[in-house]
Structure formats: C-alpha cells, structure tokens
Write a protein that holds these residues in place. Structure first.
Motif, PDB file in Angstrom:
ATOM      1  N   LEU A 166       1.596  -0.500   0.365  1.00 27.48           N
ATOM      2  CA  LEU A 166       0.060   0.140  -0.044  1.00 27.48           C
ATOM      3  C   LEU A 166       1.142   1.431  -0.138  1.00 27.48           C
ATOM      4  O   LEU A 166       0.460   1.504  -0.945  1.00 27.48           O
ATOM      5  CB  LEU A 166      -0.954   0.426   0.964  1.00 27.48           C
ATOM      6  N   LYS A 167       1.148   1.151   0.909  1.00 20.78           N
ATOM      7  CA  LYS A 167       2.881   2.527   0.870  1.00 20.78           C
ATOM      8  C   LYS A 167       3.549   2.592  -1.081  1.00 20.78           C
ATOM      9  O   LYS A 167       3.775   3.782  -1.203  1.00 20.78           O
ATOM     10  CB  LYS A 167       3.781   2.565   1.928  1.00 20.78           C
ATOM     11  N   SER A 168       4.404   1.411  -0.854  1.00 19.59           N
ATOM     12  CA  SER A 168       4.350   1.338  -2.897  1.00 19.59           C
ATOM     13  C   SER A 168       3.166   2.442  -3.213  1.00 19.59           C
ATOM     14  O   SER A 168       4.231   2.968  -4.704  1.00 19.59           O
ATOM     15  CB  SER A 168       4.625   0.572  -3.248  1.00 19.59           C
ATOM     16  N   CYS A 169       1.779   2.034  -3.358  1.00 22.43           N
ATOM     17  CA  CYS A 169       1.400   2.433  -4.233  1.00 22.43           C
ATOM     18  C   CYS A 169       1.046   3.631  -4.482  1.00 22.43           C
ATOM     19  O   CYS A 169       0.564   4.450  -4.692  1.00 22.43           O
ATOM     20  CB  CYS A 169      -0.353   1.855  -4.234  1.00 22.43           C
ATOM     21  N   VAL A 170       0.359   4.267  -2.797  1.00 25.39           N
ATOM     22  CA  VAL A 170       0.529   5.677  -2.581  1.00 25.39           C
ATOM     23  C   VAL A 170       1.845   6.693  -2.888  1.00 25.39           C
ATOM     24  O   VAL A 170       1.754   7.356  -3.226  1.00 25.39           O
ATOM     25  CB  VAL A 170       0.257   5.655  -0.846  1.00 25.39           C
ATOM     26  N   PHE A 206      -5.377   0.539  -9.327  1.00 23.07           N
ATOM     27  CA  PHE A 206      -5.923  -0.937  -9.354  1.00 23.07           C
ATOM     28  C   PHE A 206      -5.117  -1.361  -8.579  1.00 23.07           C
ATOM     29  O   PHE A 206      -5.999  -2.476  -7.546  1.00 23.07           O
ATOM     30  CB  PHE A 206      -5.096  -2.115 -10.481  1.00 23.07           C
ATOM     31  N   ARG A 207      -3.734  -1.803  -8.226  1.00 26.11           N
ATOM     32  CA  ARG A 207      -2.973  -2.861  -7.177  1.00 26.11           C
ATOM     33  C   ARG A 207      -3.195  -1.824  -6.057  1.00 26.11           C
ATOM     34  O   ARG A 207      -3.177  -2.591  -4.653  1.00 26.11           O
ATOM     35  CB  ARG A 207      -1.654  -2.629  -7.281  1.00 26.11           C
ATOM     36  N   MET A 208      -3.663  -0.705  -5.795  1.00 27.10           N
ATOM     37  CA  MET A 208      -4.200   0.061  -4.460  1.00 27.10           C
ATOM     38  C   MET A 208      -5.469  -0.659  -3.794  1.00 27.10           C
ATOM     39  O   MET A 208      -5.938  -0.914  -2.810  1.00 27.10           O
ATOM     40  CB  MET A 208      -3.824   1.627  -4.208  1.00 27.10           C
ATOM     41  N   GLY A 209      -5.816  -0.681  -4.946  1.00 24.50           N
ATOM     42  CA  GLY A 209      -7.587  -1.224  -4.582  1.00 24.50           C
ATOM     43  C   GLY A 209      -7.551  -3.026  -3.594  1.00 24.50           C
ATOM     44  O   GLY A 209      -8.149  -2.998  -3.523  1.00 24.50           O
ATOM     45  N   LYS A 210      -6.718  -3.827  -4.883  1.00 18.92           N
ATOM     46  CA  LYS A 210      -6.479  -4.760  -4.657  1.00 18.92           C
ATOM     47  C   LYS A 210      -6.160  -4.933  -3.216  1.00 18.92           C
ATOM     48  O   LYS A 210      -6.383  -5.751  -2.037  1.00 18.92           O
ATOM     49  CB  LYS A 210      -5.184  -5.677  -5.423  1.00 18.92           C
ATOM     50  N   GLU A 230     -13.506   1.715   0.393  1.00 21.07           N
ATOM     51  CA  GLU A 230     -12.388   2.257  -0.300  1.00 21.07           C
ATOM     52  C   GLU A 230     -12.087   2.034  -1.724  1.00 21.07           C
ATOM     53  O   GLU A 230     -11.151   1.846  -2.455  1.00 21.07           O
ATOM     54  CB  GLU A 230     -10.633   2.826   0.892  1.00 21.07           C
ATOM     55  N   ALA A 231     -11.763   0.691  -1.236  1.00 17.49           N
ATOM     56  CA  ALA A 231     -10.807  -0.612  -2.498  1.00 17.49           C
ATOM     57  C   ALA A 231     -12.162  -0.491  -3.750  1.00 17.49           C
ATOM     58  O   ALA A 231     -11.201   0.126  -4.816  1.00 17.49           O
ATOM     59  CB  ALA A 231     -11.237  -1.789  -1.879  1.00 17.49           C
TER      60      ALA A 231
END
Length: 399
Positions: free
Chosen positions: A277-281, A295-299, A309-310
């Motif tokens: 999640l940190k990487s996506c943010v 997309f990855r953050m949603g997953k 939120e997803a």
C-alpha cells in the motif's frame, strides 16, 4: 575469519536487506450505477503485472541430475555454505586475499556455464555486474567475492543458487538443473558516485536494476525482486551535483514510478500488504492517474477489508480506462463480495435485536386498543361536563 564464515555472514546480511452480471447494482449509494459482470464473464487470468516485461515460456523439462565430483578430489573443494550445494575449487591462484573484491564494487569476469553433463549453455568473455546487488545468479554473487584478482575457479552449484525450479530461456537452462561454472576474475572497481553520475547514465543504471528485478519476479523470487527494485529506487532518488534537464528528470521519475508499481506487485505476492500500500501511495503521489498503481491499491485495500475505499479506487481506475477488462472483473467481484458482506451484517443485527419486525407487528393492535379507550373516556367526560353546565343553568333560572 574463514571463507565459509565470511560468506555466511554476507549471505545473512543480504537476506536481511531483501526481507518487505447484466443487472445493475448501486455502487455505495452514490447514485451511479455499475454493471456487475457474471462470474462466467470474469477472467481470473491477469496480464503481466510488471512494467515493460517480456513474456516467455519456461522450459518444461525436469531432468534428474547427478552432481559427480569432476576431479574426484573432494578435499580440494570449498563447501561455501556448508550444505554441499555450492562448492568452489581454485584452478589457478590469483594475486592473494587482499585483492578480493568487496560488495558494492563493479566486477568483470569471464564465465563459462555448463550443465553437469558437459553441455555448454553460456559463454561470456567479460560479464560485468555489481557484486552483492543480485545482478547475477546467487552462485556467482556468493563465490566471486571469495576470489582473488586473476584467480580462475570452478564452481559447482545446485539449482537453488542458479535458475531454480523454473529454469531459464536465456541462457537455455532446464528446470532444477545443477550447473558447473568456470570463472576468472578480471577486474574490480569502485562503483561510480551517484551524485556525479550523468543523468542519462543514472537512468540507464536504474533501468538495469529494475529489469533484473523483473527477472527475479518472473522466476518467483519475489524477495530478490524487491531488493533489486529498492536499489533502482535509491539510484533514482539520489541527489545530483550535475546539471539535469526537465526531460531527464521526467525520465528518472518514469523509472521510479515503474519500480514502485513493480515493487507493490512483489510485495503483494509476499503478503506484505502495508508495504504494498505504501508503494502504491508513493507512485500515486507522482502520478495520481497511474492506472496500475490504482488497480494494485484497490486490491490491497480489498485484502485488508477496506471494501468501500477499494471500490472507490477501482472505480476511479476504470473511469480512466473503461475498456480494461481486468479492472472491470476485479471491481465486479469486489462489489458482489461487499454486497454479500452487508447482507450478512444485517442478518446478524436482526438476530442480535431479536427480530424487530415481529415485535412491531404485535405492538400495533395494542396501540389501536389504547387509542380506543382514550377516546371513549374523553367523550364520557365531555358529556358529564355538558350535563353539569345545563343543570346549573336550569337551577339558576328557577331561582
């Protein structure tokens, strides 16, 4: 410190660094309708999860190999890790222990790779890599640091420290293949100062590390992939003492976002949801409309139970790319799952409250009966009062 103790300490340090349907359903009561796909319309196969990764088939063979000692002189072999799966033997002495390369240095070697049956699969007269960065197979990373300058050595390695259970297309190495490596250490130099490195070279170096991470990912070595992406990120984030153009800044940022996206994919495979999640943010801070990061953050949010939120995150990604079937399918599954969860919660609340619907139905007749009694009493009291007033008037008239 012996060679084995030295490499075990080194290996431990490296491991520590690498370890991070057709009906319409209302979506979150937002007033917007979202078409939920049928299960048969959802394809569970995802596209290659990484940025700019070539596709290829893995060698299907799985031969049973033996690892005979080529010389029969077991005492001449150094058991590098103490488990018999990585051995090194000096064929020609070098310039001495003091000339051994250090981790972080750029080294150049001559390499000949063979299967245990003698089949040569690769020859490189001047292979260059950074020692300890995971740019090559583990067998080389672990043994070259034990070689003196000019030394020639023979290395026998188990598949675990080479190309593993998946094998390799380039070079052509079967699955679970043990290898024999003939190595000569040609050169060892200090790595360049990143602050003084020209931006074009910095972009190329970071891209090289990222591509190595992609190779680790494709073989299922997710922890090693994270390590390579981390090194690439350090390069892109390093300060610079040389002039850099806006185009070069954009190039570094592009590599950085790709590394963050790919790192998130690797961290998801490792079930490191907070790190992913940190990487996506971080990626979205630089590119808020990056579809892969959304997309990855949603997953990740879905896996953490944050369904609202997803769904919002995946809906944003789908708006940016409405034709993306993968996002559509993932969002459909998530909406259904969220709806089922809310239904289960409502049923649980009804059970906890003792079925309020039954209580309300039994209370209605009582309420009606109560109102009937109240009206009867009111009419009676009014009649008595009127009668009293009339009687008073009559009496007064007589008097």
């Amino acid at each position: 410190m012996t060679d084995r103790e030295e490499i075990m300490e080194s290996d431990s340090h490296d491991n520590a660094q690498s370890a991070k349907k057709n009906s319409k359903t209302s979506l979150l009561d937002s007033g917007e309708d979202f078409e939920v796909l049928d299960e048969e319309d959802i394809d569970d196969d995802e596209p290659p999860p990484l940025e700019d990764v070539g596709e290829g088939k893995v060698q299907p063979t799985n031969p049973e190999n033996t690892n005979p000692d080529p010389t029969g002189q077991v005492d001449e072999w150094l058991d590098v890790l103490g488990n018999g799966q990585l051995k090194k033997k000096v064929l020609k002495e070098g310039e001495g222990r003091d000339s051994r390369p250090q981790k972080g240095q750029n080294v150049k070697i001559r390499l000949k790779t063979s299967l245990v049956d003698g089949t040569v699969v690769e020859e490189k007269p001047d292979l260059a890599f950074t020692l300890g960065d995971g740019d090559v197979i583990q067998a080389l990373d672990l043994t070259v640091q034990l070689m003196a300058m000019g030394e020639e050595a023979l290395i026998q390695t188990d598949a675990k420290y080479a190309y593993g259970a998946r094998g390799s297309l380039e070079p052509a190495v079967p699955a679970n293949a043990e290898l024999s490596l003939e190595v000569k250490l040609l050169e060892a130099t200090d790595a360049p100062d990143l602050e003084l490195l020209p931006p074009a070279e910095k972009i190329a170096l970071a891209s090289q590390k990222r591509e190595r991470g992609n190779a680790h990912y494709q073989r299922g070595d997710y922890a090693f992939a994270v390590n390579s992406y981390s090194i690439a990120l350090q390069i892109t984030e390093s300060s610079s003492k040389v002039d850099i153009t806006p185009e070069e800044e954009e190039g570094l940022l592009d590599v950085k976002v790709k590394c963050l996206n790919n790192m998130a994919a690797s961290q998801l495979k490792l079930d490191h949801y907070d790190a992913a999640l940190k990487s996506c943010v971080s990626a979205l801070q630089h590119q808020p409309d990056n579809i892969k990061a959304l997309f990855r953050m949603g997953k990740v949010l879905a896996l953490q139970g944050e369904y609202t939120e997803a769904i919002q995150t995946l809906r944003k990604a789908l708006k940016l790319e409405p034709s993306n079937k993968t996002i559509h399918a993932e969002l459909s599954k998530l909406v259904k799952k969220h709806s089922e969860q809310r239904g289960a919660e409502q049923a649980m609340y009804k059970k906890m409250l003792g079925n309020p619907s039954d209580n309300s139905s039994t209370q209605k007749p009582r309420a009606k009966s109560s109102w009937g009694l109240s009206w009867k009493w009111l009419f009676g009291a009014t009649a008595v009062a009127i009668g009293g007033v009339a009687l008073s008037v009559v009496i007064a008239a007589r008097n």
